[in-house]
Write a protein that holds these residues in place. Structure first.
Motif, PDB file in Angstrom:
ATOM      1  N   GLU A 158       0.837  -1.187   0.000  1.00 24.65           N
ATOM      2  CA  GLU A 158       0.000   0.000   0.000  1.00 24.65           C
ATOM      3  C   GLU A 158       0.882   1.251   0.000  1.00 24.65           C
ATOM      4  N   GLY A 159       0.391   2.305  -0.630  1.00 24.31           N
ATOM      5  CA  GLY A 159       1.141   3.561  -0.580  1.00 24.31           C
ATOM      6  C   GLY A 159       1.038   4.353  -1.861  1.00 24.31           C
ATOM      7  N   VAL A 160       2.024   5.217  -2.048  1.00 16.69           N
ATOM      8  CA  VAL A 160       2.028   6.172  -3.157  1.00 16.69           C
ATOM      9  C   VAL A 160       2.670   5.564  -4.394  1.00 16.69           C
ATOM     10  N   VAL A 161       2.048   5.808  -5.544  1.00 15.48           N
ATOM     11  CA  VAL A 161       2.614   5.420  -6.834  1.00 15.48           C
ATOM     12  C   VAL A 161       2.738   6.688  -7.680  1.00 15.48           C
ATOM     13  N   GLU A 162       3.920   6.917  -8.244  1.00 14.11           N
ATOM     14  CA  GLU A 162       4.147   8.116  -9.048  1.00 14.11           C
ATOM     15  C   GLU A 162       3.630   7.925 -10.467  1.00 14.11           C
ATOM     16  N   ILE A 163       3.114   9.026 -11.034  1.00 16.54           N
ATOM     17  CA  ILE A 163       2.745   9.048 -12.453  1.00 16.54           C
ATOM     18  C   ILE A 163       3.939   9.626 -13.199  1.00 16.54           C
ATOM     19  N   PRO A 164       4.704   8.826 -13.929  1.00 17.41           N
ATOM     20  CA  PRO A 164       5.908   9.355 -14.575  1.00 17.41           C
ATOM     21  C   PRO A 164       5.566  10.326 -15.693  1.00 17.41           C
ATOM     22  N   SER A 165       6.429  11.313 -15.862  1.00 15.84           N
ATOM     23  CA  SER A 165       6.226  12.275 -16.939  1.00 15.84           C
ATOM     24  C   SER A 165       6.363  11.563 -18.279  1.00 15.84           C
ATOM     25  N   GLY A 166       5.479  11.923 -19.191  1.00 10.09           N
ATOM     26  CA  GLY A 166       5.537  11.341 -20.530  1.00 10.09           C
ATOM     27  C   GLY A 166       4.965   9.954 -20.633  1.00 10.09           C
ATOM     28  N   ASP A 167       4.230   9.494 -19.592  1.00  7.80           N
ATOM     29  CA  ASP A 167       3.684   8.146 -19.613  1.00  7.80           C
ATOM     30  C   ASP A 167       2.225   8.190 -19.171  1.00  7.80           C
ATOM     31  N   ILE A 168       1.454   7.198 -19.581  1.00 10.67           N
ATOM     32  CA  ILE A 168       0.068   7.057 -19.161  1.00 10.67           C
ATOM     33  C   ILE A 168       0.013   5.961 -18.105  1.00 10.67           C
ATOM     34  N   LEU A 169      -0.642   6.241 -16.987  1.00  5.03           N
ATOM     35  CA  LEU A 169      -0.775   5.262 -15.920  1.00  5.03           C
ATOM     36  C   LEU A 169      -2.243   4.899 -15.772  1.00  5.03           C
ATOM     37  N   ARG A 170      -2.563   3.618 -15.961  1.00 12.91           N
ATOM     38  CA  ARG A 170      -3.928   3.137 -15.814  1.00 12.91           C
ATOM     39  C   ARG A 170      -4.097   2.468 -14.450  1.00 12.91           C
ATOM     40  N   VAL A 171      -5.354   2.156 -14.115  1.00  9.70           N
ATOM     41  CA  VAL A 171      -5.648   1.556 -12.816  1.00  9.70           C
ATOM     42  C   VAL A 171      -4.864   0.261 -12.630  1.00  9.70           C
ATOM     43  N   SER A 172      -4.893  -0.610 -13.627  1.00  7.72           N
ATOM     44  CA  SER A 172      -4.174  -1.889 -13.490  1.00  7.72           C
ATOM     45  C   SER A 172      -2.670  -1.673 -13.370  1.00  7.72           C
ATOM     46  N   ASP A 173      -2.127  -0.650 -14.069  1.00 11.90           N
ATOM     47  CA  ASP A 173      -0.692  -0.351 -13.962  1.00 11.90           C
ATOM     48  C   ASP A 173      -0.329   0.027 -12.530  1.00 11.90           C
ATOM     49  N   ALA A 174      -1.155   0.901 -11.913  1.00 14.09           N
ATOM     50  CA  ALA A 174      -0.870   1.348 -10.547  1.00 14.09           C
ATOM     51  C   ALA A 174      -0.887   0.169  -9.571  1.00 14.09           C
ATOM     52  N   ILE A 175      -1.826  -0.765  -9.780  1.00 15.12           N
ATOM     53  CA  ILE A 175      -1.896  -1.943  -8.903  1.00 15.12           C
ATOM     54  C   ILE A 175      -0.659  -2.809  -9.077  1.00 15.12           C
ATOM     55  N   MET A 176      -0.208  -2.973 -10.320  1.00 18.91           N
ATOM     56  CA  MET A 176       1.002  -3.762 -10.559  1.00 18.91           C
ATOM     57  C   MET A 176       2.221  -3.094  -9.922  1.00 18.91           C
ATOM     58  N   ARG A 177       2.293  -1.762  -9.964  1.00 12.55           N
ATOM     59  CA  ARG A 177       3.429  -1.051  -9.361  1.00 12.55           C
ATOM     60  C   ARG A 177       3.367  -1.104  -7.834  1.00 12.55           C
ATOM     61  N   ALA A 178       2.182  -1.409  -7.301  1.00 10.90           N
ATOM     62  CA  ALA A 178       2.044  -1.599  -5.857  1.00 10.90           C
ATOM     63  C   ALA A 178       2.291  -3.052  -5.470  1.00 10.90           C
ATOM     64  N   GLY A 179       2.838  -3.832  -6.381  1.00  9.62           N
ATOM     65  CA  GLY A 179       3.178  -5.224  -6.110  1.00  9.62           C
ATOM     66  C   GLY A 179       2.129  -6.214  -6.544  1.00  9.62           C
ATOM     67  N   GLY A 180       1.002  -5.719  -7.102  1.00  7.99           N
ATOM     68  CA  GLY A 180      -0.070  -6.610  -7.527  1.00  7.99           C
ATOM     69  C   GLY A 180      -1.015  -6.960  -6.385  1.00  7.99           C
ATOM     70  N   PHE A 181      -2.017  -7.750  -6.698  1.00 10.91           N
ATOM     71  CA  PHE A 181      -2.999  -8.166  -5.695  1.00 10.91           C
ATOM     72  C   PHE A 181      -2.362  -9.122  -4.684  1.00 10.91           C
ATOM     73  N   ASN A 182      -2.835  -9.058  -3.423  1.00  9.94           N
ATOM     74  CA  ASN A 182      -2.401 -10.067  -2.457  1.00  9.94           C
ATOM     75  C   ASN A 182      -3.386 -11.241  -2.458  1.00  9.94           C
ATOM     76  N   LEU A 183      -3.180 -12.197  -1.574  1.00  6.16           N
ATOM     77  CA  LEU A 183      -3.985 -13.420  -1.584  1.00  6.16           C
ATOM     78  C   LEU A 183      -5.446 -13.180  -1.249  1.00  6.16           C
ATOM     79  N   TYR A 184      -5.738 -12.080  -0.588  1.00  7.04           N
ATOM     80  CA  TYR A 184      -7.104 -11.828  -0.138  1.00  7.04           C
ATOM     81  C   TYR A 184      -7.867 -10.884  -1.068  1.00  7.04           C
ATOM     82  N   ALA A 185      -7.233 -10.441  -2.131  1.00  5.26           N
ATOM     83  CA  ALA A 185      -7.838  -9.426  -2.991  1.00  5.26           C
ATOM     84  C   ALA A 185      -8.939 -10.005  -3.863  1.00  5.26           C
ATOM     85  N   ASP A 186      -9.921  -9.173  -4.140  1.00  2.00           N
ATOM     86  CA  ASP A 186     -10.965  -9.501  -5.107  1.00  2.00           C
ATOM     87  C   ASP A 186     -10.766  -8.578  -6.306  1.00  2.00           C
TER      88      ASP A 186
END
Length: 332
Positions: A158-186
């Protein structure tokens, strides 16, 4: 005896101090011991306006701008109008591919080059605001990000994810940068909250089935994030039932209703990706079955709910509901 002489002027024949030319932007305030004039700079506020730039020079200055590299979402641009005699401003190319131009408002920048964008802005400024406008645009080199998003809930980090300059960040991208879903995620229960910049007390909520996005690759359902968006990943739990969505929507299918989850008809349409090009949002059928097997049907204008905010017409879904979206009649 004390004798006092008062000098009221220089006698004839004495040499007068020579009046020397001074540089522009200076003001004579007196003389020194040698009789030379002493000058001090005139404050900028009193400087005369810069001489007009020759029209050919203005055109040539803009033709020297980059005409190969295309501007893209997330870029930060240095922008100035030479005639203003002001330092450049830094403008952000937002998620819609637009920049906010002083005096003009939003203008498309995505896929333009600095050169053709400068000429476009110059012509627009000359229509109402300038006799001549020499617009200079270049890439702002100092920026390496354009904002942050917060990812919380059932992810690895959990925490902050940066939006890099010159790039598009989608919802799934942000989750992947947060390490992806854990075992309890839906993965079917992801919410994105977008604060209202004009009214900090209000916000928009989007419910997103990221599991379906990852399976189907439907990027049109994977929302592009903006600075200060917040993502919440729900916890997997038992389902209280399911509803069926069929017809002219982008992702028809059977959707679960988790225990404690409340979902309306309009939200179900949005979760599915919305109506297709030929979907008739003004006449959506909601079929509901009673415990005794009886069936009721209701026609609902979902367009009014989504476009006009008619929340009083929205319906809270129940397990077993079936939603049918017909296609519009097309005439030639």
């Amino acid at each position: 005896m004390l004798v006092i002489f008062a000098l009221v002027g220089l006698p004839t024949g004495f040499a007068q101090p020579e009046t020397l030319p001074t540089a522009p932007g200076t003001n004579i305030v007196g003389t020194n011991n040698a009789g030379s004039p002493v000058a001090e700079p005139v404050p900028d506020a009193y400087l005369p306006p810069a001489p007009p730039i020759d029209q050919n020079d203005s055109h040539d200055a803009m033709t020297l701008l980059d005409n190969k590299k295309q501007i893209k979402v997330g870029d930060q641009l240095e922008y100035m109008v030479v005639e203003d005699r002001e330092p450049p401003e830094v403008l952000l190319v937002d998620e819609d591919g637009q920049i906010e131009i002083p005096l003009l408002g939003k203008m498309p920048a995505d896929s333009h080059t600095a050169q053709d964008l400068a000429f476009t802005i110059s012509e627009a400024l000359k229509k109402e605001h300038y006799y001549q406008a020499t617009v200079l645009i270049s890439e702002h080199q100092a920026a390496n990000r354009r904002g942050i998003v917060l990812v919380m809930g059932e992810v690895q980090r959990e925490g902050v994810v940066e939006i890099p300059s010159g790039d598009i960040l989608r919802v799934s991208d942000a989750i992947m940068r947060a390490g992806g879903f854990n075992l309890y995620a839906d993965p079917t229960r992801v919410s994105m909250i977008r604060p209202n910049a004009q009214n900090p007390e209000s916000s928009q909520r989007f419910d997103i089935n990221v599991g379906q996005i990852l399976e189907t690759g439907r990027l049109d359902q994977d929302l592009i994030l903006r600075a200060n968006d917040r993502i919440f990943v729900g916890r997997r739990g038992d389902s209280s039932g399911q509803y069926t969505l069929s017809g002219a929507v982008r992702s028809p299918g059977v959707y679960p209703i988790s225990i404690g989850q409340k979902i309306t008809l309009s939200e179900a349409i949005l979760i599915s990706g919305g109506f297709t090009e030929f979907g008739d949002g003004s006449d959506v059928t909601l079929m509901r079955y009673g415990e005794d097997g009886s069936r009721t049907e209701r026609e609902i204008n979902v367009n009014e709910i989504l476009e006009k905010g008619r929340q009083d017409n929205d319906v809270l879904l129940q397990p077993g509901d079936r939603i049918i979206v017909d296609e519009k009649w097309v005439t030639f």
